[in-house]
Design a protein around this motif. Structure first.
Motif, PDB file in Angstrom:
ATOM      1  N   PRO A   1      33.479  -7.645  25.785  1.00  0.00           N
ATOM      2  CA  PRO A   1      34.711  -7.178  25.626  1.00  0.00           C
ATOM      3  C   PRO A   1      35.460  -7.518  26.968  1.00  0.00           C
ATOM      4  N   ALA A   2      36.797  -8.030  26.626  1.00  0.00           N
ATOM      5  CA  ALA A   2      37.711  -8.140  27.885  1.00  0.00           C
ATOM      6  C   ALA A   2      38.271  -6.884  28.345  1.00  0.00           C
ATOM      7  N   ILE A   3      38.404  -6.762  29.561  1.00  0.00           N
ATOM      8  CA  ILE A   3      38.960  -5.483  30.056  1.00  0.00           C
ATOM      9  C   ILE A   3      40.672  -5.624  29.789  1.00  0.00           C
ATOM     10  N   VAL A   4      41.197  -4.857  29.350  1.00  0.00           N
ATOM     11  CA  VAL A   4      42.593  -4.773  29.119  1.00  0.00           C
ATOM     12  C   VAL A   4      43.458  -3.942  29.593  1.00  0.00           C
ATOM     13  N   ASP A   5      42.784  -2.747  30.259  1.00  0.00           N
ATOM     14  CA  ASP A   5      43.477  -1.835  30.857  1.00  0.00           C
ATOM     15  C   ASP A   5      42.868  -1.435  32.016  1.00  0.00           C
ATOM     16  N   PRO A   6      42.966  -2.148  33.026  1.00  0.00           N
ATOM     17  CA  PRO A   6      41.941  -2.152  34.412  1.00  0.00           C
ATOM     18  C   PRO A   6      42.505  -0.835  35.265  1.00  0.00           C
ATOM     19  N   ALA A   7      41.368  -0.331  35.793  1.00  0.00           N
ATOM     20  CA  ALA A   7      41.810   0.666  36.830  1.00  0.00           C
ATOM     21  C   ALA A   7      41.071   0.286  38.329  1.00  0.00           C
ATOM     22  N   PHE A   8      41.700   0.936  39.419  1.00  0.00           N
ATOM     23  CA  PHE A   8      41.065   0.531  40.598  1.00  0.00           C
ATOM     24  C   PHE A   8      41.219   1.498  41.598  1.00  0.00           C
ATOM     25  N   ALA A   9      40.328   1.416  42.788  1.00  0.00           N
ATOM     26  CA  ALA A   9      40.161   2.420  43.513  1.00  0.00           C
ATOM     27  C   ALA A   9      39.716   1.602  44.884  1.00  0.00           C
ATOM     28  N   SER A  10      39.556   2.210  45.996  1.00  0.00           N
ATOM     29  CA  SER A  10      39.258   1.743  47.315  1.00  0.00           C
ATOM     30  C   SER A  10      37.784   1.327  47.211  1.00  0.00           C
ATOM     31  N   ASP A  11      36.936   2.022  46.529  1.00  0.00           N
ATOM     32  CA  ASP A  11      35.464   1.676  46.257  1.00  0.00           C
ATOM     33  C   ASP A  11      34.936   2.419  45.004  1.00  0.00           C
ATOM     34  N   TRP A  12      33.776   2.331  44.873  1.00  0.00           N
ATOM     35  CA  TRP A  12      32.923   2.911  43.656  1.00  0.00           C
ATOM     36  C   TRP A  12      32.599   4.325  44.123  1.00  0.00           C
ATOM     37  N   SER A  13      32.579   4.872  45.066  1.00  0.00           N
ATOM     38  CA  SER A  13      31.927   6.069  45.698  1.00  0.00           C
ATOM     39  C   SER A  13      32.097   7.281  44.634  1.00  0.00           C
ATOM     40  N   ASP A  14      33.049   7.304  44.095  1.00  0.00           N
ATOM     41  CA  ASP A  14      33.471   8.521  43.009  1.00  0.00           C
ATOM     42  C   ASP A  14      33.316   8.300  41.500  1.00  0.00           C
ATOM     43  N   VAL A  15      32.807   7.222  41.393  1.00  0.00           N
ATOM     44  CA  VAL A  15      32.454   6.663  40.063  1.00  0.00           C
ATOM     45  C   VAL A  15      31.165   7.199  39.421  1.00  0.00           C
ATOM     46  N   ALA A  16      31.322   7.811  38.217  1.00  0.00           N
ATOM     47  CA  ALA A  16      30.258   8.440  37.533  1.00  0.00           C
ATOM     48  C   ALA A  16      30.462   8.010  35.909  1.00  0.00           C
ATOM     49  N   ILE A  17      29.366   7.843  35.341  1.00  0.00           N
ATOM     50  CA  ILE A  17      29.492   7.380  33.911  1.00  0.00           C
ATOM     51  C   ILE A  17      28.530   8.389  33.178  1.00  0.00           C
ATOM     52  N   ASP A  18      29.246   9.173  32.255  1.00  0.00           N
ATOM     53  CA  ASP A  18      28.423  10.096  31.325  1.00  0.00           C
ATOM     54  C   ASP A  18      28.076   9.323  30.151  1.00  0.00           C
ATOM     55  N   PHE A  19      26.863   9.115  29.792  1.00  0.00           N
ATOM     56  CA  PHE A  19      26.603   8.403  28.677  1.00  0.00           C
ATOM     57  C   PHE A  19      26.395   9.440  27.430  1.00  0.00           C
ATOM     58  N   GLY A  20      26.586  10.776  27.619  1.00  0.00           N
ATOM     59  CA  GLY A  20      26.896  11.791  26.415  1.00  0.00           C
ATOM     60  C   GLY A  20      25.595  12.093  25.972  1.00  0.00           C
ATOM     61  N   ASP A  21      24.409  11.696  26.715  1.00  0.00           N
ATOM     62  CA  ASP A  21      23.039  12.210  26.230  1.00  0.00           C
ATOM     63  C   ASP A  21      22.508  12.995  27.174  1.00  0.00           C
TER      64      ASP A  21
END
Length: 377
Positions: free
Chosen positions: A42-62
């Protein structure tokens, strides 16, 4: 300090020959091999950016929450705003002066449709280790690109949403469909470690993983902490099966990393290992005088012509990331003069893309010269 491109150079660098442009197009369906369904990557079509990944968390819903990390030694494709901004795009606005696209994400998505100094297309083929950044504008119209699932010489084939034409990544050209023969405008980019990119570009931002970035198939949640060693072994076994019997060039191993440079009718592959061993190589590709510099992981080539003069470069002792020529010190990573009479001038990049595997470069440039190697009789 202003941004001033070198007045000589760039126009001769890596222009595809007339044969490449028209002689074999459109390619027949038999030239392609389907490796996956369209948009399965899946190509990225709506990219988001930040200065780093320190605040990134992905909730898998389980009940699981994944916190992806971007290690300092992870490779990134990087661009500078001053080198890619369209003249009609105005001033920098809210854009940072540099942007990075981690291979940790590109391995999974391969294509990013961005808006950075104008419509930007970021591509990466894991099988060939080939990265390329171009304008996302075709015949004056902005379009969106995706992953077709097809391969050409084991290299990524894209499609555009407007006409569904098929585009070769390494050729940077439409090779089948309505836009056949239309080239992409390739832009300067570099491949380096996140640590080094951030050191050279402290104000950079970096692409964030989905679902913070949106894809062509909507919201996706992936675990990007995959086993890199395992993936590499799988890729090596795959390539051994696909191109092992066809690779009969004794000059280099098929997966040797090379930096490709083309000008007029000549193509030259510079083994990255040789560039690292020599530290700096001055050469001529066709009529184009180049300097090639790098380390064990990457390399870049610059046109040595500045305001009508061909410069001769040396390393600055104790400063491996700085070159000396024409009374100025030049940054290896950007090709920009840091001081002296050329301060603010930027060398034209002579390579269209960062290093890739030799088999991929060879497939699209069969008559290539390999620096330091003679072709066996």
């Amino acid at each position: 300090m202003g941004y001033t491109p070198a007045s000589a150079g760039g126009d001769d660098a890596e222009e595809p020959s007339e044969r490449e442009r028209t002689g074999d197009l459109p390619l027949p369906e038999s030239a392609f091999r389907r490796a996956s369904p369209r948009d399965a990557i899946p190509a990225i079509v709506d990219p988001a950016f930040a200065s780093d990944w320190s605040d990134v968390a992905i909730d898998f819903g389980d009940g699981r929450t994944y916190r992806p990390r971007l290690p300092a030694d992870d490779p990134v494709l990087g661009v500078e705003l001053g080198a890619v901004r369209e003249s009609s795009a105005g001033e920098h606005g809210t854009h940072p002066p540099a942007r990075a696209y981690p291979l940790r994400l590109l391995n999974w998505h391969e294509v990013v449709n961005d808006m950075y100094g104008g419509p930007l297309l970021v591509t990466y083929c894991p099988l060939c280790r080939s990265g390329l950044i171009a304008r996302r504008r075709v015949r004056e119209e902005v379009t969106t690109f995706g992953v077709s699932g097809l391969l050409l010489n084991e290299n990524l084939v894209l499609y555009d949403a407007a006409t569904d034409s098929q585009w070769s990544q390494i050729r940077a050209e439409a090779v089948r469909g309505q836009l056949t023969g239309t080239p992409l405008e390739v832009l300067p980019s570099s491949l380096t470690a996140w640590r080094d990119w951030r050191a050279d570009h402290p104000e950079t931002d970096v692409l964030l993983p989905p679902p913070r970035s949106g894809t062509v198939v909507g919201e996706v949640r992936l675990d990007y902490s995959f086993d890199l060693a395992g993936q590499q072994r799988a890729a090596e076994a795959y390539l051994e099966e696909r191109v092992g019997d066809d690779h009969d060039d004794s000059r280099l191993a098929k997966r040797a990393l090379v930096l490709g440079v083309g000008a007029a009718d000549e193509r030259v592959a510079y083994p990255v290992s040789e560039v690292a061993a020599h530290g700096l190589i001055e050469d001529r590709v066709g009529d184009l005088p180049v300097v090639v510099v790098g380390n064990a992981g990457s390399a870049v080539a610059y046109d040595r012509r500045v305001t009508g003069e061909t410069l001769s470069f040396t390393h600055v002792e104790g400063e491996p990331s700085v070159l000396l020529a024409g009374g100025s010190r030049w940054a290896v990573g950007s090709g920009r003069a840091l001081d002296g009479p050329h301060e603010g001038t930027r060398l034209a990049q002579a390579n269209r893309s960062p290093p890739m595997f030799f088999f991929a470069w060879l497939a699209f440039n069969p008559e290539t010269r390999v620096w330091g190697r003679e072709r066996s009789a």
